[in-house]
Scaffold this active site. Structure first.
Site, short mmCIF file in Angstrom:
data_model
loop_
_atom_site.label_atom_id
_atom_site.label_comp_id
_atom_site.label_asym_id
_atom_site.label_seq_id
_atom_site.Cartn_x
_atom_site.Cartn_y
_atom_site.Cartn_z
N LEU A 154 0.92 -1.27 -0.02
CA LEU A 154 -0.16 -0.01 0.20
C LEU A 154 0.87 1.23 0.02
CD1 LEU A 154 -3.08 0.30 0.14
CD2 LEU A 154 -2.81 1.29 2.60
N GLY A 155 1.88 1.31 -0.83
CA GLY A 155 2.59 2.41 -1.32
C GLY A 155 2.05 3.46 -2.14
N ILE A 157 1.41 3.61 -5.50
CA ILE A 157 0.28 3.16 -6.27
C ILE A 157 -0.71 2.31 -5.64
CG2 ILE A 157 -0.06 1.80 -8.39
CD1 ILE A 157 3.12 2.44 -9.05
N ARG A 177 4.91 -4.16 5.24
CA ARG A 177 5.57 -4.71 6.55
C ARG A 177 5.54 -3.72 7.76
NH1 ARG A 177 11.19 -4.49 3.13
NH2 ARG A 177 10.18 -2.66 2.46
N THR A 178 5.44 -2.46 7.23
CA THR A 178 4.95 -1.50 8.32
C THR A 178 3.38 -1.11 8.16
OG1 THR A 178 7.02 -0.96 8.00
CG2 THR A 178 5.61 0.59 9.37
N GLY A 233 2.77 -5.55 -10.10
CA GLY A 233 3.75 -5.27 -9.45
C GLY A 233 5.06 -5.66 -10.13
N ARG A 234 5.62 -6.75 -9.52
CA ARG A 234 6.67 -7.44 -10.56
C ARG A 234 6.58 -9.03 -10.41
NH1 ARG A 234 7.90 -3.34 -12.26
NH2 ARG A 234 9.76 -2.24 -12.27
N GLU A 263 11.01 -10.99 -18.44
CA GLU A 263 9.93 -10.43 -19.78
C GLU A 263 11.16 -9.95 -20.72
OE1 GLU A 263 8.27 -6.95 -17.67
OE2 GLU A 263 6.91 -8.28 -16.53
N HIS A 281 3.05 -5.89 -19.89
CA HIS A 281 3.66 -5.02 -19.12
C HIS A 281 3.33 -3.43 -19.41
CE1 HIS A 281 7.28 -4.06 -16.19
NE2 HIS A 281 6.16 -2.99 -15.86
N VAL A 282 2.13 -2.97 -19.33
CA VAL A 282 1.64 -1.84 -20.15
C VAL A 282 1.17 -0.83 -19.01
CG1 VAL A 282 1.22 -2.60 -22.32
CG2 VAL A 282 -0.61 -2.92 -20.56
P1 NAP Z 1 6.28 2.46 -3.10
O1 NAP Z 1 5.67 3.46 -2.94
O2 NAP Z 1 7.60 2.15 -2.70
O3 NAP Z 1 5.32 1.19 -2.43
C1 NAP Z 1 5.67 -0.18 -2.32
C2 NAP Z 1 4.72 -0.59 -1.21
O4 NAP Z 1 5.19 -2.29 -1.02
C3 NAP Z 1 4.89 -0.25 0.05
O5 NAP Z 1 3.52 -0.23 0.93
C4 NAP Z 1 5.84 -1.26 1.03
O6 NAP Z 1 5.51 -1.32 2.31
C5 NAP Z 1 5.42 -2.33 0.38
N1 NAP Z 1 6.44 -3.46 0.37
C6 NAP Z 1 7.91 -3.52 0.22
N2 NAP Z 1 8.11 -4.60 0.36
C7 NAP Z 1 7.32 -5.53 0.87
C8 NAP Z 1 7.43 -6.77 1.38
N3 NAP Z 1 8.56 -7.47 1.44
N4 NAP Z 1 6.19 -7.16 1.85
C9 NAP Z 1 5.08 -6.53 2.11
N5 NAP Z 1 4.88 -5.36 1.50
C10 NAP Z 1 6.18 -4.60 1.03
O7 NAP Z 1 6.21 1.75 -4.44
P2 NAP Z 1 5.25 2.38 -5.89
O8 NAP Z 1 5.72 3.47 -6.37
O9 NAP Z 1 3.76 2.09 -5.21
O10 NAP Z 1 5.49 0.87 -6.75
C11 NAP Z 1 5.43 -0.23 -6.31
C12 NAP Z 1 5.90 -1.05 -7.33
O11 NAP Z 1 5.18 -1.51 -8.51
C13 NAP Z 1 7.37 -0.69 -8.09
O12 NAP Z 1 8.45 -0.99 -7.26
C14 NAP Z 1 7.55 -1.34 -9.46
O13 NAP Z 1 7.97 -2.94 -9.34
C15 NAP Z 1 5.77 -1.79 -9.77
N6 NAP Z 1 5.33 -1.16 -10.67
C16 NAP Z 1 4.75 -1.87 -11.79
C17 NAP Z 1 4.44 -1.21 -12.95
C18 NAP Z 1 3.92 -1.72 -14.17
O14 NAP Z 1 3.92 -1.25 -15.19
N7 NAP Z 1 3.27 -2.94 -13.87
C19 NAP Z 1 4.42 0.46 -12.96
C20 NAP Z 1 5.01 1.01 -11.77
C21 NAP Z 1 5.52 0.28 -10.82
P3 NAP Z 1 6.58 -1.68 3.50
O15 NAP Z 1 7.67 -0.79 2.97
O16 NAP Z 1 5.91 -1.21 4.81
O17 NAP Z 1 6.58 -3.10 3.30
C1 8YV Z 2 7.68 0.90 -16.88
C2 8YV Z 2 7.56 0.00 -14.62
O1 8YV Z 2 6.87 0.06 -17.68
O2 8YV Z 2 7.86 1.90 -13.31
C3 8YV Z 2 7.63 0.52 -13.25
O3 8YV Z 2 8.15 0.17 -12.42
O4 8YV Z 2 7.53 -1.38 -14.27
C4 8YV Z 2 6.59 0.53 -15.43
O5 8YV Z 2 6.21 1.79 -15.23
C5 8YV Z 2 8.95 0.13 -16.82
O6 8YV Z 2 9.83 0.38 -15.71
C6 8YV Z 2 9.60 0.50 -18.25
O7 8YV Z 2 10.67 -0.24 -18.54
#
Ligand code: NAP
Ligand code: 8YV
Length: 321
Positions: A154-155, A157, A177-178, A233-234, A263, A281-282
């Site tokens: 719950l960060g 996004i 975790r927190t 996420g990932r 990927e 991955h869009v």
């Molecule tokens: P963020 O603000 O850092 O949020 C990450 C969240 O994950 C936090 O709530 C964190 O809380 C939690 N977390 C981290 N490690 C954890 C664990 N081991 N167990 C449980 N919770 C955990 O990041 P964000 O900006 O929301 O982005 C999150 C992720 O989404 C990115 O790192 C990226 O990999 C992915 N993403 C994917 C796309 C896509 O195109 N599909 C696009 C953007 C992002 P705690 O630290 O309290 O655990």
């Molecule tokens: C992008 C993402 O597609 O921001 C991220 O973490 O996974 C996506 O927004 C990617 O990083 C571009 O390669």
């Protein structure tokens, strides 16, 4: 003052706006591939002071760039960068948080609805002429109505996803975790406890050593036969062989994936399944959002080389914004 002669390396593909904006201010060096050896002569390697990165930067390459000061990552997730190695060398790492929150959260909701209501398959029914030839599309076995959704992460996004879910009148919980003190969603101190309680799991956590394959057989069993798993996420957070088996044998009902363990992928193991919805991955992939990400990649580099200030460092980096 902008230092025009700073050399920035772009390994592999990146958004074209990054290249065009970088070329206005820097000497840009490109290498075609992110795999194998770093194909640069000694003089060029020594000139490189910045990297603009989409994807993975090999630790061995960083070792071969003696004057590297900053790695500017295209994406909020920076699992393609060894941040410990960078910090040990005093190299700044930046990423692109916040500018993509809305787009990714919107996509997560779209993928959730596509998965539960099978909307892409229904559209294909129309497009392929089967509606006219064979009659109505099959009713979707699942519905979003009355579901209980657990958000893993719950960060920035995850919170946007939770807020978008509120009008759908589903129950909302989360695991991190927190525990957050600024939300009233139900907190679960473990992923297992959340999976046991909810019927819909949305993962939006980073790809780290700690999150590697945490969506495993135990979690999918806990989610149960009415369970829906969505991953934006990932892909590294998922044991994909176990997920495939769970979708085949009814351990869970359906899944929606925007991200994969490797990927790009042909997603071979999932292709014949009719209870999965997949995207390549869009989640952030609109022109305006990717432009904003590209600008942030470049602005972090300009900020560093003009003023020794970056806009969006990752938490592990040796300087603060
Ligand atoms: P963020 O603000 O850092 O949020 C990450 C969240 O994950 C936090 O709530 C964190 O809380 C939690 N977390 C981290 N490690 C954890 C664990 N081991 N167990 C449980 N919770 C955990 O990041 P964000 O900006 O929301 O982005 C999150 C992720 O989404 C990115 O790192 C990226 O990999 C992915 N993403 C994917 C796309 C896509 O195109 N599909 C696009 C953007 C992002 P705690 O630290 O309290 O655990
Ligand atoms: C992008 C993402 O597609 O921001 C991220 O973490 O996974 C996506 O927004 C990617 O990083 C571009 O390669």
């Amino acid at each position: 003052m902008t230092q025009n002669k700073v050399t920035v390396l772009v390994p592999g593909r990146i958004h074209p706006r990054v290249i065009s904006r970088l070329q206005e201010q820097f000497d840009v060096v490109t290498v075609a591939d992110q795999k194998g050896d770093l194909a640069l002569d000694d003089a060029t390697r020594e000139k490189v002071r910045g990297v603009a990165l989409s994807g993975k930067l090999q630790a061995e390459w960083v070792e071969k760039l003696p004057n590297l000061q900053i790695i500017s990552n295209f994406g909020v997730g920076y699992d393609g960068v060894d941040t410990k190695q960078a910090a040990a060398r005093g190299i700044i790492v930046t990423h692109t948080p916040n500018v993509l929150n809305d787009e990714v959260a919107d996509t997560a909701i779209g993928l959730l609805l596509n998965t539960i209501r099978r909307l892409p398959v229904a559209e294909d029914w129309l497009r392929s002429g089967r509606w006219a030839a064979e009659g109505p599309f099959a009713l979707s076995p699942l519905s979003l109505k009355g579901r209980s959704v657990g958000i893993l992460g719950l960060g920035r996004i995850g919170l946007e996803i939770a807020q978008r879910l509120e009008p759908f009148k589903v129950k909302i919980g989360y695991h991190t975790r927190t525990q957050r003190s600024d939300v009233s969603y139900t907190y679960f101190s473990s992923l297992k406890a959340m999976a046991e309680e909810v019927d819909t799991l949305i993962s939006i956590i980073p790809g780290t050593a700690e999150t590697h394959k945490i969506i495993n057989a135990e979690i999918l069993s806990a989610l149960g036969p009415n369970g829906v798993f969505i991953n934006v996420g990932r892909g590294t957070s998922v044991d994909e062989a176990t997920l495939e088996a769970a979708l085949r044998n009814g351990t869970i009902a359906a899944a929606g994936l925007d991200v994969f363990y490797t990927e790009p992928t042909k997603a071979g193991g999932f292709l014949d399944l009719d209870n999965i919805s997949m995207l390549p991955h869009v989640a952030s992939a609109s022109v305006p959002t990717r432009n904003a990400m590209a600008d942030l990649v470049v602005d972090n580099l300009i900020g560093w080389f003009d003023d020794k200030k970056v806009l969006t460092p990752v938490p592990e980096t040796p300087v603060k914004a």
